[in-house]
Design a protein around this motif. Sequence first.
Motif, PDB file in Angstrom:
ATOM      1  N   UNK A   1       6.703   7.687   1.209  1.00 43.85           N
ATOM      2  CA  UNK A   1       6.698   6.293   0.792  1.00 43.85           C
ATOM      3  C   UNK A   1       5.248   5.888   0.579  1.00 43.85           C
ATOM      4  N   UNK A   2       4.968   5.372  -0.607  1.00 38.63           N
ATOM      5  CA  UNK A   2       3.633   4.892  -0.946  1.00 38.63           C
ATOM      6  C   UNK A   2       3.721   3.383  -1.159  1.00 38.63           C
ATOM      7  N   UNK A   3       2.865   2.636  -0.474  1.00 34.01           N
ATOM      8  CA  UNK A   3       2.826   1.178  -0.622  1.00 34.01           C
ATOM      9  C   UNK A   3       1.451   0.788  -1.146  1.00 34.01           C
ATOM     10  N   UNK A   4       1.430   0.176  -2.315  1.00 36.45           N
ATOM     11  CA  UNK A   4       0.191  -0.330  -2.914  1.00 36.45           C
ATOM     12  C   UNK A   4       0.131  -1.832  -2.667  1.00 36.45           C
ATOM     13  N   UNK A   5      -0.917  -2.284  -1.994  1.00 33.72           N
ATOM     14  CA  UNK A   5      -1.073  -3.694  -1.647  1.00 33.72           C
ATOM     15  C   UNK A   5      -2.224  -4.287  -2.445  1.00 33.72           C
ATOM     16  N   UNK A   6      -1.897  -5.289  -3.230  1.00 29.80           N
ATOM     17  CA  UNK A   6      -2.869  -5.920  -4.115  1.00 29.80           C
ATOM     18  C   UNK A   6      -3.413  -7.203  -3.485  1.00 29.80           C
ATOM     19  N   UNK A   7      -4.698  -7.207  -3.081  1.00 32.24           N
ATOM     20  CA  UNK A   7      -5.369  -8.395  -2.532  1.00 32.24           C
ATOM     21  C   UNK A   7      -4.534  -9.073  -1.443  1.00 32.24           C
ATOM     22  N   UNK A   8      -4.008  -8.277  -0.550  1.00 31.80           N
ATOM     23  CA  UNK A   8      -3.086  -8.767   0.473  1.00 31.80           C
ATOM     24  C   UNK A   8      -3.846  -9.296   1.693  1.00 31.80           C
ATOM     25  N   UNK A   9      -3.404 -10.455   2.179  1.00 32.17           N
ATOM     26  CA  UNK A   9      -4.064 -11.088   3.335  1.00 32.17           C
ATOM     27  C   UNK A   9      -3.126 -11.263   4.525  1.00 32.17           C
ATOM     28  N   UNK A  10      -1.875 -10.846   4.404  1.00 37.73           N
ATOM     29  CA  UNK A  10      -0.929 -11.014   5.504  1.00 37.73           C
ATOM     30  C   UNK A  10      -0.767  -9.691   6.255  1.00 37.73           C
ATOM     31  N   UNK A  11       0.356  -9.529   6.958  1.00 34.42           N
ATOM     32  CA  UNK A  11       0.561  -8.348   7.806  1.00 34.42           C
ATOM     33  C   UNK A  11       1.234  -7.189   7.082  1.00 34.42           C
ATOM     34  N   UNK A  12       1.259  -7.218   5.756  1.00 33.07           N
ATOM     35  CA  UNK A  12       1.961  -6.176   5.001  1.00 33.07           C
ATOM     36  C   UNK A  12       1.425  -4.779   5.290  1.00 33.07           C
ATOM     37  N   UNK A  13       0.114  -4.624   5.419  1.00 31.50           N
ATOM     38  CA  UNK A  13      -0.466  -3.293   5.663  1.00 31.50           C
ATOM     39  C   UNK A  13       0.024  -2.722   6.987  1.00 31.50           C
TER      40      UNK A  13
END
Length: 270
Positions: free
Chosen positions: A41-53
């Motif tokens: 599973x690959x997750x790409x996070x664009x300019x994320x500031x919440x707890x997604x990472x």
Amino acid sequence: MSAAVADAAKERPRLSALVVARNEEARLAGCLATLRFADEIVVVLDRTTDASARIAAEAGARVIEGAWPVEGDRRNAGLAACTGDWILEVDADERVPEALAAEIRSVIATSRFAWHEIPIENYIGDHLVRHGWGGSFGTSAVPRLSRRGAKRWGRERVHPSLAWTGEKGPRLANALLHHVDRDISDMIRRLDRYSSARAADLIARGEIGTLAGNLRRFVSRFWKCFVARRGYREGAWGFLIALCAGLYPLLAHLKARLEPERHRRGGEAQ
């Protein structure tokens, strides 16, 4: 493990599941839980500031963070990061039921094609809306299952174009579940985001069109969704979807025409 079992495992096509998201902590965990059948599973996070990472890492995903203002660019970054023989692209507001997961595994084990469409069931809140999607405001099928290297997204900010290498295969039978809007207000906010991103694309191309042309598009798109795609079967929900589909290009034109400086900076669909 016997030699025969080892050989079978080696020949089994590897599947990458790709999620591209921005500040989706409320929905990301539920999405990733349905992707455990994939080999990575690959997750790409664009300019994320919440707890997604953190959520993605806890789910065992490989996390890639960065800044990609153009939707096509961040999706291409995700495709490039995947290592599987096949790639399944899923958004954070989508879920893969067990029947679809099993079908995907079966298809990639035998397919001679480069890519396949997957049917999609769209929900507004808890309400399943089957008919009337179209006009760039929704769809009943998505081209999300492809061999690595077969797909490339265009550089548009919203609804980027697609370039394919290889032949299209049959559409899958089982559907992807898409929780497209939480409620009517969420739908209207999405219309605003989409039309702003579209306005930025129109300005960048120097082709904003005409008011008369976009009024005709309003009528044709409304007709396509409400009549040709049987949105009338959904009653008021179908009318609302057709209305938004018609307004999308018209609002984009008006934003590009009346507020060019504001939208020249670049709207976004997410």
